[in-house]
Design an enzyme around this catalytic site. Structure first.
Site, short mmCIF file in Angstrom:
data_model
loop_
_atom_site.label_atom_id
_atom_site.label_comp_id
_atom_site.label_asym_id
_atom_site.label_seq_id
_atom_site.Cartn_x
_atom_site.Cartn_y
_atom_site.Cartn_z
N GLU A 148 -19.67 3.02 -19.13
CA GLU A 148 -18.69 2.27 -18.35
C GLU A 148 -19.03 0.79 -18.27
O GLU A 148 -18.37 0.02 -17.59
CB GLU A 148 -18.52 2.89 -16.96
CG GLU A 148 -19.80 3.03 -16.16
CD GLU A 148 -19.58 3.77 -14.83
OE1 GLU A 148 -18.44 3.86 -14.36
OE2 GLU A 148 -20.59 4.23 -14.26
N ASP A 187 -14.08 1.57 -15.04
CA ASP A 187 -15.02 0.45 -14.98
C ASP A 187 -15.15 -0.24 -16.33
O ASP A 187 -15.28 -1.47 -16.38
CB ASP A 187 -16.39 0.94 -14.50
CG ASP A 187 -16.42 1.04 -12.99
OD1 ASP A 187 -15.97 0.08 -12.34
OD2 ASP A 187 -16.86 2.07 -12.47
N CYS A 225 -13.76 10.34 -18.74
CA CYS A 225 -13.44 10.79 -17.38
C CYS A 225 -12.74 9.72 -16.56
O CYS A 225 -12.38 9.94 -15.41
CB CYS A 225 -14.70 11.26 -16.66
SG CYS A 225 -15.92 9.97 -16.44
N HIS A 270 0.82 -1.21 0.00
CA HIS A 270 0.00 0.00 0.00
C HIS A 270 0.85 1.26 0.00
O HIS A 270 0.48 2.28 -0.58
CB HIS A 270 -0.94 -0.04 1.20
CG HIS A 270 -2.07 -1.00 0.99
ND1 HIS A 270 -2.82 -1.53 2.00
CD2 HIS A 270 -2.58 -1.49 -0.16
CE1 HIS A 270 -3.75 -2.32 1.48
NE2 HIS A 270 -3.61 -2.33 0.18
C1 PEP Z 1 -14.77 5.16 -14.22
O1 PEP Z 1 -15.34 4.11 -13.95
O2 PEP Z 1 -13.89 5.25 -15.10
C2 PEP Z 1 -15.11 6.40 -13.49
C3 PEP Z 1 -14.65 7.56 -13.87
O3 PEP Z 1 -15.91 6.29 -12.38
P1 PEP Z 1 -15.40 5.73 -10.95
O4 PEP Z 1 -13.90 5.59 -11.03
O5 PEP Z 1 -15.84 6.73 -9.94
O6 PEP Z 1 -16.10 4.41 -10.85
MG MG Z 2 -17.12 4.06 -12.71
#
Ligand code: PEP
Ligand code: MG
Length: 852
Positions: free
Chosen positions: A713, A737, A784, A477
């Protein structure tokens, strides 16, 4: 439930004779905290000169450890005398030991118990010191250990005075049921994941449940205890359970163990295979250097630093052995643990808001340790014996950490550091001792036996430029945190660096896992030059942060930020952020003891919109579930939480949460350029339902409509993008995701980490499909997920037609600069090559940055 009180026998003295010839040593001086701190029990140690362990008294053999290095005899008075030959000898797995008895045998004083090969053990274990301890010390009023040289059977080593008066008989809680034999089918035994599954199942029952292997037993509700048993594939285990629901518990847990606790590849086996650990989980041999001025280690966090070595010593917190009444001490411990839970929860919420779920998972693991019933019960029972809360707690967690650290399995051994870290946190709260603040000189490179995640949180980044630890590895970690803090680090380094004088000039190369001692001036100059070039580039990027990201052929890309709160919104603007592509609203919910009401949320979102001064703000509705639980939202146990009720699915299950949030978003929309985005959309029906709820709330409030988007996602949504695009204003691809669901690899899995790469061509094809589907209906697509902040991915994403990159805040200036240095046409050509590649590695090789 009844608790009866029985008369104890009148005071009796019992003498134990020497089970071996040798020299006696007080138990406190044994170089192993488990014995020295009397966690196993009080007694005496012998440095042996003979090689057959003899019975020190008459009695029954009640336990013979499967590794044959330890045996327990119960005397007629009920005393349990454990004899443990050597230290760390469990690791010899029976090699060098020949048992002369079996469990259930009756023995007379002087009968042989275990023969052992002293030469072999001396060479292969830490020590030959043999401990004789009483494991049920509540029956003993006084210990009278002898000293000096003793002859086996002829001399007494320990006299014991048994308790007077009354003692509490054990609580009667119903019959104890046991399961049949269960053969462990899991390929790597009970490592963290199956242990956690078993623990979760066990916690559903009121019954006391134990998992046994031979004479070993662990509380089945404790992950730490289960892992500590080192259960391997092919081991025969069984369960015991006491309590009203014992039968149901045994039935469910037995079946779950037979089925491999949900682990793939856990095929039932009839014949136990070799007991050895699978190769890949054994620690790799540590690198050793021939050059006295070169210390080798493992590359833990990339980058190079020049500075002066400074050794950190861990702070030992002194505790008083005796405290107030057990009631007072129990209360103190409970309060300290509750306070520590709050502290860890807020750290977790903070790092999750920073958009790094891997970091948040570290503190989630710390919360689990704080919830561990085994730690709590063990400390509690020491308090019942008159120890202070601080003493009891310290003994308990240091012992647990030492047990974990000794395991062969590198992933489990690295978690010992987390137990120590959490343990220290509670101990500081109990003792009022604060973290020592050391003012390091400028350009300090720390060397330490080990550092904890909390040490990392307190590191003075202005002065500390890198670190090297003896313990840990690339998956620890601390290494994950170092990478996210952009601080070069090596782990698993040669211990001799701890003897190097403070102030010695050094060069640390975190990319190559090397620490160079006493480098020449030429080497220092060269390295400084390289670092300066990197710094100069950063400064130039920063100076140009407010220039738009327009490619050399005039194509503009919007570079926005991923944020979790107002402070981050403000920070993103100061670094040239052109809006917020993802507000993870989880943080707003996680840092409170109950769900924030509409007014609170509207104020928070409104303040962020105001801070962005007209720049777009995409507010994502609550995305909890999966790896992001909410303390006040009890979720039923799910076998696969990432495939369960997370994101919008939870919103439909708890409509009042979703509706309140949507009303707050609509209310805040008046203060800026606000859009709403739904997470975890897989099916068109879900989008339609979410939009219907939004529309109902909008009409009820009589407010204007706002733009609506969805996260792409889940592969299903990417594949149906052309249909979704008709019904939304924009898409934002969540590559974190999308990668996990496309490759079917848990995004937080340490072993799969090297393979879970968003540049996998399968992902690029899904992104391509999404952009094509969107453009058919004139809609734009952003990214994102973490991929948007990866410089190797940026030209490919631009080439695929992505219009907005929502990145981690510190990378805004460099990503904007990178875009300004490339042309759309070149990016398009690169994207076509990338999409036709066979592997993620090939895609990375295409990048002009692949040598960097
Ligand atoms: C993703 O899944 O890429 C995302 C931006 O959302 P999170 O990381 O909050 O699941
Ligand atoms: Mg996500």
């Amino acid at each position: 439930m009844t608790q009866s009180v029985v008369e104890a026998p009148t005071a009796t003295r019992v003498a134990l004779v020497a089970p071996l010839s040798g020299t006696l040593l007080p138990i406190e001086q044994v170089p192993d905290p488990v014995f020295a701190e009397k966690m196993v029990g009080d007694g005496i140690s012998i440095d042996p000169v003979s090689q057959i362990l003899l019975a020190p008294c008459e009695g029954e053999v009640i336990q013979l450890h499967p590794s044959h290095h330890a045996v327990t005899v119960r005397t007629a008075e009920g005393l349990e005398v454990l004899m443990h030959i050597g230290l760390d000898t469990v690791n010899l797995r029976g090699e060098g030991f020949t048992p002369k008895v079996k469990e259930g045998d009756r023995v007379q004083t002087g009968d042989p118990l275990i023969a052992f090969d002293a030469d072999y053990i001396a060479l292969h274990a830490v020590s030959l010191l043999t401990q004789v301890v009483i494991t049920n010390g509540d029956r003993v009023a006084g210990y009278f250990p002898k000293a000096g040289a003793v002859s086996a059977v002829r001399d007494i080593v320990l006299e014991l005075e048994l308790t007077h008066g009354t003692v509490a008989a054990p609580e009667v809680e119903g019959e104890t049921l046991t399961s049949g034999d269960l053969i462990v089918p899991n390929p790597a035994g009970f490592h963290a994941r199956p242990a956690a599954v078993l623990t979760n199942l066990a916690k559903k029952y009121q019954a006391k449940i134990g998992l046994r292997r031979g004479a070993d037993r662990a509380n089945a509700k404790s992950v730490v205890a289960l892992m500590g048993m080192q259960i391997n594939r092919g081991d025969t285990v069984y369960l015991d359970a006491t309590g009203a629901d014992a039968a149901a518990a045994i039935a469910e847990l037995s079946q779950a163990i037979r089925d491999g606790l949900g682990e793939e590849g856990a095929t039932p086996i009839a014949v136990p295979p070799s007991l050895s650990q699978p190769e890949e989980s054994k620690p790799a041999p540590r690198p050793r250097s021939e050059d006295p001025n070169l210390v080798l280690g493992v590359a833990a966090s990339p980058g190079v630093a020049v500075g002066y070595l400074h050794r950190v010593k861990s702070q030992d917190i002194a505790v008083d052995e005796v405290g107030g009444t057990p009631n007072e001490e129990h209360r103190k411990l409970e309060q300290a643990i509750a306070q520590a839970q709050l502290e860890v929860e807020s750290l977790r919420a903070k790092v999750h808001g920073q958009g790094d779920p891997q970091k948040a998972a570290i503190f989630a693991a710390h919360q689990e340790i704080l919830d561990d019933p085994e730690l709590f019960e063990q400390a509690g029972s020491a308090i019942d014996k008159g120890k202070s809360a601080a003493f009891a707690w310290k003994q308990t967690y240091t012992t647990q950490a030492a047990q974990l650290a000794r395991l062969d399995n590198v992933l489990l051994a690295e978690r010992a550091n987390d137990v120590r870290d959490v343990g220290d946190r509670v101990l500081r709260l109990l003792t009022g001792v604060t973290v020592e603040t050391i003012t390091y000189p400028e350009h300090t490179i720390l060397v330490a036996e080990d550092l904890t995640p909390s040490d990392m949180a307190n590191l003075d980044r202005d002065r500390v430029v890198g670190f090297a630890t003896v313990a840990g590895g690339a998956t620890s970690h601390v290494a994950i945190l170092a990478r996210s803090m952009d601080i070069p680090a090596i782990a698993g380094a040669e211990e001799r660096m701890l003897t190097v004088e403070n102030g010695t000039p050094v060069i640390l190369n975190g990319s190559k896992g090397r620490l160079r001692l006493h480098p020449s001036q030429a080497e220092i100059d060269q390295t400084r030059q390289r670092i300066q070039q990197i710094v100069a580039k950063r400064e130039a990027d920063l100076a140009a942060k407010d220039q738009p990201a327009i490619t050399t052929d005039g194509h503009r890309i919007e570079v926005a930020a991923n944020i979790g709160n107002l402070a981050e919104a403000q920070k993103s603007v100061t670094l040239g952020g052109e809006g917020v592509g993802l507000l993870r609203t989880e943080l707003v919910f996680m840092e409170r003891p109950s769900p924030p009401d509409q007014e609170t949320q509207a104020r928070i979102y409104g303040d962020i919109a105001t801070a962005l001064a007209g720049r777009p703000l995409i507010i994502r509705t609550l995305d909890v579930g999966g790896d992001k639980p909410l303390p006040y939202l009890p979720m039923p146990h799910e076998e696969n939480p990432f495939l369960g009720e997370r994101g919008i699915r939870l919103g439909f299950d708890r409509p009042e949460l979703l509706r309140t949030q949507l009303r707050a978003v609509l209310q805040a929309a008046g203060q800026g350029n606000v859009r709403v985005m739904f997470p975890m959309i897989a099916r068109l029906e879900e989008l339609r339902m979410a939009k219907a709820v939004l529309e109902e709330e909008r009409q009820a409030l009589g407010l204007p409509a706002i733009e609506v988007g969805i996260m792409i996602e889940i592969p299903a949504a990417a594949m149906m993008a052309d249909l979704f695009a008709r019904e939304v204003d924009f898409f934002s691809i969540g590559t974190n995701d999308l990668t996990q669901y496309t490759l079917a690899m848990d995004r937080g899995h340490p072993k799969l980490a090297p393979m879970i790469d968003a540049l996998d061509p399968s992902l690029l094809r899904l992104i391509d499909l999404t952009v094509k589907g969107a453009s058919r209906h004139g809609k734009w697509v952003g990214v994102c997920g973490g991929m948007a902040s990866d410089p190797q991915a940026v030209p490919i994403l631009v080439g695929l037609g992505i219009k907005e990159l929502s990145v981690s805040i510190p990378t805004i200036p460099s990503i904007k600069a990178q875009i300004r240095g490339m042309s759309l046409t070149a990016c398009q050509a690169l994207a076509q090559q990338a999409i036709a590649a066979e592997t993620a590695a090939q895609v990375r090789d295409l990048s002009p940055l692949s040598e960097a």
